[in-house]
Design an enzyme around this catalytic site. Sequence first.
Site, PDB file in Angstrom:
ATOM      1  N   LYS A 112     -11.557  -5.076   8.653  1.00 61.54           N
ATOM      2  CA  LYS A 112     -10.740  -5.010   9.479  1.00 61.54           C
ATOM      3  C   LYS A 112     -10.398  -5.666  10.823  1.00 61.54           C
ATOM      4  O   LYS A 112      -9.267  -6.239  11.220  1.00 61.54           O
ATOM      5  CB  LYS A 112     -10.411  -3.418   9.931  1.00 61.54           C
ATOM      6  CG  LYS A 112     -10.144  -2.449   8.563  1.00 61.54           C
ATOM      7  CD  LYS A 112      -8.740  -2.754   8.248  1.00 61.54           C
ATOM      8  CE  LYS A 112      -8.206  -1.774   7.255  1.00 61.54           C
ATOM      9  NZ  LYS A 112      -6.938  -2.096   7.015  1.00 61.54           N
ATOM     10  N   GLY A 116       0.686  -1.201   0.010  1.00 60.02           N
ATOM     11  CA  GLY A 116       0.055   0.072  -0.046  1.00 60.02           C
ATOM     12  C   GLY A 116       0.763   1.373   0.021  1.00 60.02           C
ATOM     13  O   GLY A 116       0.452   2.421   0.532  1.00 60.02           O
ATOM     14  N   HIS A 165     -12.459  11.342   3.541  1.00 59.79           N
ATOM     15  CA  HIS A 165     -12.930  11.619   5.144  1.00 59.79           C
ATOM     16  C   HIS A 165     -13.162  13.044   5.262  1.00 59.79           C
ATOM     17  O   HIS A 165     -12.969  13.961   4.399  1.00 59.79           O
ATOM     18  CB  HIS A 165     -11.733  10.969   5.726  1.00 59.79           C
ATOM     19  CG  HIS A 165     -11.877   9.264   5.893  1.00 59.79           C
ATOM     20  ND1 HIS A 165     -10.903   8.902   5.036  1.00 59.79           N
ATOM     21  CD2 HIS A 165     -12.619   8.418   6.317  1.00 59.79           C
ATOM     22  CE1 HIS A 165     -11.012   7.475   5.059  1.00 59.79           C
ATOM     23  NE2 HIS A 165     -12.127   7.115   5.755  1.00 59.79           N
ATOM     24  N   PRO A 213      -5.024   2.692  13.987  1.00 58.13           N
ATOM     25  CA  PRO A 213      -4.853   4.323  13.624  1.00 58.13           C
ATOM     26  C   PRO A 213      -6.350   4.675  14.164  1.00 58.13           C
ATOM     27  O   PRO A 213      -7.306   4.282  13.578  1.00 58.13           O
ATOM     28  CB  PRO A 213      -4.358   4.213  12.310  1.00 58.13           C
ATOM     29  CG  PRO A 213      -3.897   3.182  12.076  1.00 58.13           C
ATOM     30  CD  PRO A 213      -4.454   1.992  12.463  1.00 58.13           C
ATOM     31  N   THR A 214      -6.258   5.933  14.535  1.00 65.95           N
ATOM     32  CA  THR A 214      -7.458   6.646  14.414  1.00 65.95           C
ATOM     33  C   THR A 214      -7.507   7.475  13.117  1.00 65.95           C
ATOM     34  O   THR A 214      -6.999   7.207  12.166  1.00 65.95           O
ATOM     35  CB  THR A 214      -7.280   7.789  15.470  1.00 65.95           C
ATOM     36  OG1 THR A 214      -8.782   8.513  15.786  1.00 65.95           O
ATOM     37  CG2 THR A 214      -6.290   8.921  15.383  1.00 65.95           C
ATOM     38  N   TYR A 226     -16.403  -2.115   5.946  1.00 68.72           N
ATOM     39  CA  TYR A 226     -14.916  -2.028   6.275  1.00 68.72           C
ATOM     40  C   TYR A 226     -14.440  -2.336   7.620  1.00 68.72           C
ATOM     41  O   TYR A 226     -13.557  -3.094   7.736  1.00 68.72           O
ATOM     42  CB  TYR A 226     -14.654  -0.772   6.125  1.00 68.72           C
ATOM     43  CG  TYR A 226     -13.243  -0.175   6.248  1.00 68.72           C
ATOM     44  CD1 TYR A 226     -12.500  -0.369   5.032  1.00 68.72           C
ATOM     45  CD2 TYR A 226     -12.884   0.665   7.168  1.00 68.72           C
ATOM     46  CE1 TYR A 226     -10.980  -0.010   5.113  1.00 68.72           C
ATOM     47  CE2 TYR A 226     -11.362   1.050   7.307  1.00 68.72           C
ATOM     48  CZ  TYR A 226     -10.398   0.757   6.077  1.00 68.72           C
ATOM     49  OH  TYR A 226      -9.385   1.109   6.253  1.00 68.72           O
ATOM     50  N   SER A 270      -8.323  -0.056  11.774  1.00 70.27           N
ATOM     51  CA  SER A 270      -8.917   1.438  11.868  1.00 70.27           C
ATOM     52  C   SER A 270      -9.642   1.228  13.023  1.00 70.27           C
ATOM     53  O   SER A 270     -10.165   0.354  13.458  1.00 70.27           O
ATOM     54  CB  SER A 270      -9.799   1.402  10.754  1.00 70.27           C
ATOM     55  OG  SER A 270     -10.832   2.550  10.755  1.00 70.27           O
ATOM     56  N   SER A 271     -10.177   2.635  13.442  1.00 71.47           N
ATOM     57  CA  SER A 271     -11.026   2.726  14.919  1.00 71.47           C
ATOM     58  C   SER A 271     -12.182   2.369  14.493  1.00 71.47           C
ATOM     59  O   SER A 271     -13.072   2.102  15.400  1.00 71.47           O
ATOM     60  CB  SER A 271     -10.664   4.169  15.194  1.00 71.47           C
ATOM     61  OG  SER A 271     -11.253   5.251  14.119  1.00 71.47           O
ATOM     62  N   CYS A 272     -12.664   2.205  13.349  1.00 72.58           N
ATOM     63  CA  CYS A 272     -14.037   1.860  13.142  1.00 72.58           C
ATOM     64  C   CYS A 272     -14.381   0.452  13.477  1.00 72.58           C
ATOM     65  O   CYS A 272     -15.594   0.023  13.308  1.00 72.58           O
ATOM     66  CB  CYS A 272     -14.448   2.034  11.656  1.00 72.58           C
ATOM     67  SG  CYS A 272     -13.643   1.181  10.433  1.00 72.58           S
TER      68      CYS A 272
END
Length: 323
Positions: free
Chosen positions: A146, A17, A185, A169-170, A142, A113-115
């Site tokens: 993750k 990536g 975003h 990460p946030t 998503y 991801s924080s989600c």
Amino acid sequence: MPDVIYSLAGKRVYVAGHRGMVGSAIVRRLESEGCEILTVAHAEVDLRRQDQVEAWMAKNRPDAVFLAAAKVGGILANDTYPADFLYDNLILEANVIHAAYEARVEKLMFLGSSCIYPKLADQPIVEDALLTGSLEPTNEWYAIAKIAGLKLCAAYRKQHGKDFISAMPTNLYGPGDNFDLASSHVMPALIRKAHEAKVNGDKEIRIWGTGTPKREFLHVDDCADACVYLMKTYSAESHVNVGSGKDISILELAQLVAEVIGFEGDITRDLTKPDGTPRKLMSADKLRRLGWSPKIGLKEGIADAYHSFLNGHYLKRHIEAAE
């Protein structure tokens, strides 16, 4: 700083990536580590193709891997393309993690991801909140991908003894961000809206929802520094939150962005659009105990992100983040 348990000096380090915002920041950060940085373009290796990933990994034999590749986007993109966000992220992370195992990679870091956390998790969100409640519906596809990635790393550690770790990460922003209003975003969207309003002489910019939800932000170069730090000093099954430890309301953020960019008009709210999660602040306690803290303040970081935008240092299409 804790003892270095895995030195990157002299290692062959693959950044999956590398054309995305996070991956490119990790590449910049690794330049001071004395390692050989490996990257491969999407045109040569499609990470969604298992045969291509395994062949490349077997040929190039990296010692360490940063798995930063992902198909990413904001609320609108996630809600419009749920199958793409779930399938593409599931398949590419499974391919890279398994190929790393097959190629006997010494250490791998998976970027989540924080989600991944429940929509109504207690704030600040500690790592143990994972899988304790329902996800935010607008980006659950998503998030599920993750969660699967970090659990896959834990599974390879448990079954095969692999030193595969995960960092969460946030909300990130900075050079290499995606400023496409249809898929970006909140931070890059606000920067672009404020810039275009300033240039066009508009009297207002509009934000989605009430503006009351609070979000946490971290400059991508700080994130990259934290990832390299963890790669060198951390080894455990449990993931680590990577954030600033501070949050700000969307309305306050819009006001700060307008101040940095020099837009002097009004900020109005579109109440027909969703707010998303009311608050999402991750606990930074674990990372602080490990000895790392961010260096770039929010106002300074927004100015840097805006400078990068003006210089054309951003993604042209959100799908490039998966390359």
